[in-house]
Design an enzyme around this catalytic site. Structure first.
Site, PDB file in Angstrom:
ATOM      1  NE  ARG A 132     -11.428   1.410   5.005  1.00  0.00           N
ATOM      2  CZ  ARG A 132     -12.506   0.615   5.081  1.00  0.00           C
ATOM      3  NH1 ARG A 132     -13.476   0.903   5.941  1.00  0.00           N
ATOM      4  NH2 ARG A 132     -12.609  -0.436   4.323  1.00  0.00           N
ATOM      5  NE  ARG A 140      -4.320  -0.289   2.426  1.00  0.00           N
ATOM      6  CZ  ARG A 140      -5.244  -1.246   2.547  1.00  0.00           C
ATOM      7  NH1 ARG A 140      -4.885  -2.497   2.609  1.00  0.00           N
ATOM      8  NH2 ARG A 140      -6.503  -0.932   2.598  1.00  0.00           N
TER       9      ARG A 140
HETATM   10  P1  AP5 Z   1      -8.474  -3.776   4.420  1.00  0.00           P
HETATM   11  O1  AP5 Z   1      -9.119  -4.819   5.238  1.00  0.00           O
HETATM   12  O2  AP5 Z   1      -7.479  -4.181   3.392  1.00  0.00           O
HETATM   13  O3  AP5 Z   1      -9.615  -2.872   3.809  1.00  0.00           O
HETATM   14  P2  AP5 Z   1      -9.697  -2.015   2.440  1.00  0.00           P
HETATM   15  O4  AP5 Z   1      -8.530  -1.959   1.570  1.00  0.00           O
HETATM   16  O5  AP5 Z   1     -10.238  -0.722   2.893  1.00  0.00           O
HETATM   17  O6  AP5 Z   1     -10.576  -2.867   1.580  1.00  0.00           O
HETATM   18  P3  AP5 Z   1     -11.904  -3.495   1.971  1.00  0.00           P
HETATM   19  O7  AP5 Z   1     -11.691  -4.824   2.644  1.00  0.00           O
HETATM   20  O8  AP5 Z   1     -12.748  -2.505   2.701  1.00  0.00           O
HETATM   21  O9  AP5 Z   1     -12.558  -3.682   0.525  1.00  0.00           O
HETATM   22  P4  AP5 Z   1     -12.352  -4.790  -0.562  1.00  0.00           P
HETATM   23  O10 AP5 Z   1     -11.727  -4.176  -1.755  1.00  0.00           O
HETATM   24  O11 AP5 Z   1     -11.727  -6.037  -0.014  1.00  0.00           O
HETATM   25  O12 AP5 Z   1     -13.898  -5.034  -0.902  1.00  0.00           O
HETATM   26  P5  AP5 Z   1     -14.815  -6.290  -0.609  1.00  0.00           P
HETATM   27  O13 AP5 Z   1     -14.425  -7.421  -1.493  1.00  0.00           O
HETATM   28  O14 AP5 Z   1     -14.968  -6.566   0.851  1.00  0.00           O
HETATM   29  O15 AP5 Z   1      -7.732  -2.711   5.358  1.00  0.00           O
HETATM   30  C1  AP5 Z   1      -8.371  -2.172   6.513  1.00  0.00           C
HETATM   31  C2  AP5 Z   1      -7.417  -1.241   7.232  1.00  0.00           C
HETATM   32  O16 AP5 Z   1      -6.255  -1.995   7.680  1.00  0.00           O
HETATM   33  C3  AP5 Z   1      -6.822  -0.109   6.386  1.00  0.00           C
HETATM   34  O17 AP5 Z   1      -7.690   1.012   6.351  1.00  0.00           O
HETATM   35  C4  AP5 Z   1      -5.500   0.171   7.130  1.00  0.00           C
HETATM   36  O18 AP5 Z   1      -5.710   0.916   8.280  1.00  0.00           O
HETATM   37  C5  AP5 Z   1      -5.058  -1.231   7.536  1.00  0.00           C
HETATM   38  N1  AP5 Z   1      -4.183  -1.876   6.524  1.00  0.00           N
HETATM   39  C6  AP5 Z   1      -4.477  -2.994   5.799  1.00  0.00           C
HETATM   40  N2  AP5 Z   1      -3.445  -3.313   4.995  1.00  0.00           N
HETATM   41  C7  AP5 Z   1      -2.486  -2.377   5.207  1.00  0.00           C
HETATM   42  C8  AP5 Z   1      -1.200  -2.145   4.643  1.00  0.00           C
HETATM   43  N3  AP5 Z   1      -0.687  -2.953   3.681  1.00  0.00           N
HETATM   44  N4  AP5 Z   1      -0.494  -1.066   5.067  1.00  0.00           N
HETATM   45  C9  AP5 Z   1      -0.994  -0.233   6.029  1.00  0.00           C
HETATM   46  N5  AP5 Z   1      -2.212  -0.386   6.606  1.00  0.00           N
HETATM   47  C10 AP5 Z   1      -2.951  -1.450   6.181  1.00  0.00           C
HETATM   48  O19 AP5 Z   1     -16.205  -5.698  -1.164  1.00  0.00           O
HETATM   49  C11 AP5 Z   1     -16.887  -4.697  -0.438  1.00  0.00           C
HETATM   50  C12 AP5 Z   1     -18.396  -5.001  -0.469  1.00  0.00           C
HETATM   51  O20 AP5 Z   1     -18.878  -4.827  -1.802  1.00  0.00           O
HETATM   52  C13 AP5 Z   1     -18.756  -6.430  -0.066  1.00  0.00           C
HETATM   53  O21 AP5 Z   1     -19.953  -6.397   0.673  1.00  0.00           O
HETATM   54  C14 AP5 Z   1     -18.950  -7.164  -1.389  1.00  0.00           C
HETATM   55  O22 AP5 Z   1     -19.926  -8.193  -1.284  1.00  0.00           O
HETATM   56  C15 AP5 Z   1     -19.423  -6.046  -2.306  1.00  0.00           C
HETATM   57  N6  AP5 Z   1     -18.933  -6.167  -3.663  1.00  0.00           N
HETATM   58  C16 AP5 Z   1     -17.706  -6.609  -4.071  1.00  0.00           C
HETATM   59  N7  AP5 Z   1     -17.612  -6.552  -5.415  1.00  0.00           N
HETATM   60  C17 AP5 Z   1     -18.793  -6.035  -5.866  1.00  0.00           C
HETATM   61  C18 AP5 Z   1     -19.301  -5.720  -7.157  1.00  0.00           C
HETATM   62  N8  AP5 Z   1     -18.586  -5.944  -8.274  1.00  0.00           N
HETATM   63  N9  AP5 Z   1     -20.552  -5.197  -7.246  1.00  0.00           N
HETATM   64  C19 AP5 Z   1     -21.287  -4.977  -6.119  1.00  0.00           C
HETATM   65  N10 AP5 Z   1     -20.852  -5.273  -4.863  1.00  0.00           N
HETATM   66  C20 AP5 Z   1     -19.623  -5.780  -4.742  1.00  0.00           C
END
Ligand code: AP5
Length: 223
Positions: free
Chosen positions: A176, A92
């Site tokens: 975020r 990241r």
């Molecule tokens: P992390 O857990 O990685 O969260 P994020 O990057 O904010 O990503 P999300 O998990 O929120 O989203 P996603 O892209 O996985 O979407 P999802 O598939 O769930 O990180 C959390 C925190 O940890 C960060 O803010 C930071 O503080 C820390 N952190 C983590 N890694 C770090 C690093 N390397 N360095 C520093 N800090 C770090 O999908 C979302 C929703 O949408 C689901 O409900 C899903 O069913 C739905 N969905 C998915 N695709 C579609 C679609 N095509 N159409 C409609 N709905 C959809």
């Protein structure tokens, strides 16, 4: 493929990294390594690293490279990581990308593909606000886009307890998104320069994105 695949999923919060990573696990037998999940486990365990990470995560910022790299290296050293890995939410920052290159070089490996899931920021707030996961196996769902086949029962493990993340509120999501654009989006250029970047439109249906992603993975695996 002679060496294990190293796939990176890039994209802002809500882009579908976790959703698609779990599907790639099913389709290709790779292992999903989510630094978000690893950090949430550290927070839940009450470890020193977890305690430092907790406040940063709740504010929507990025946890320090030092903590993230320590937990990732630990996970990458475990024996199930043989066929290939899907890095979900890592790297990241520039520092994390450089550290990953160094770690892989030590094992005679390189990044196989970095796949950017391209989405509209505004839609991400809605995606995240509707998200919930199975408390048993972690399978992800959405109030509108991906309900379990039987209401209240996980499709994957049959569990009936579901949970929502503490950082899944509109205000934190906006922080975020800011962190993503300031510190992570520049990695798209970084991987493009290395010749391993692929971009996909991730605003469509989950199933069609799965197919597009699968075709990319088959393509890079055949090289
Ligand atoms: P992390 O857990 O990685 O969260 P994020 O990057 O904010 O990503 P999300 O998990 O929120 O989203 P996603 O892209 O996985 O979407 P999802 O598939 O769930 O990180 C959390 C925190 O940890 C960060 O803010 C930071 O503080 C820390 N952190 C983590 N890694 C770090 C690093 N390397 N360095 C520093 N800090 C770090 O999908 C979302 C929703 O949408 C689901 O409900 C899903 O069913 C739905 N969905 C998915 N695709 C579609 C679609 N095509 N159409 C409609 N709905 C959809």
């Amino acid at each position: 493929m002679t060496t294990p695949a190293v796939l990176i999923l890039l994209g802002p919060p809500g882009a579908g990294k976790g959703t698609q990573a779990r599907m790639l696990e099913e389709d290709f037998g790779f292992v999903q390594l989510s630094t978000g999940d690893l950090l949430r486990a550290a927070v839940a365990s009450g470890s020193a690293a977890g305690m430092q990470a907790k406040a940063v995560m709740e504010a929507g910022g990025l946890v320090s490279d030092e903590i993230v790299l320590a937990i990732l290296k630990d996970r990458m050293g475990q024996p199930d990581v043989t066929k290939g890995i899907i890095l979900d939410g890592f790297p990241r920052t520039d520092g994390q990308a450089a550290a990953l290159d160094e770690l892989l070089a030590g094992a005679g490996q390189t990044v196989t593909a970095a796949i950017s899931l391209d989405v509209d920021d505004e839609a991400m707030v809605g995606r995240i606000a509707g998200r919930f996961t199975c408390g048993g196996c972690g399978e992800g769902y959405h109030d509108d886009f991906k309900q379990p086949a039987v209401a209240g029962v996980c499709d994957k493990c049959g569990g009936t307890a579901f949970k929502r993340r503490a950082d899944d509120n509109a205000e934190t999501v906006r922080e975020r998104l800011k962190a993503y654009h300031a510190q992570t989006a520049p990695l798209i250029t970084y991987y493009d320069a290395k010749g391993v970047l692929q971009r996909i439109d991730a605003m469509g249906e989950i199933a069609s994105i799965r197919m597009t992603l699968g075709n990319i993975v088959k393509g890079v695996s055949a090289q």
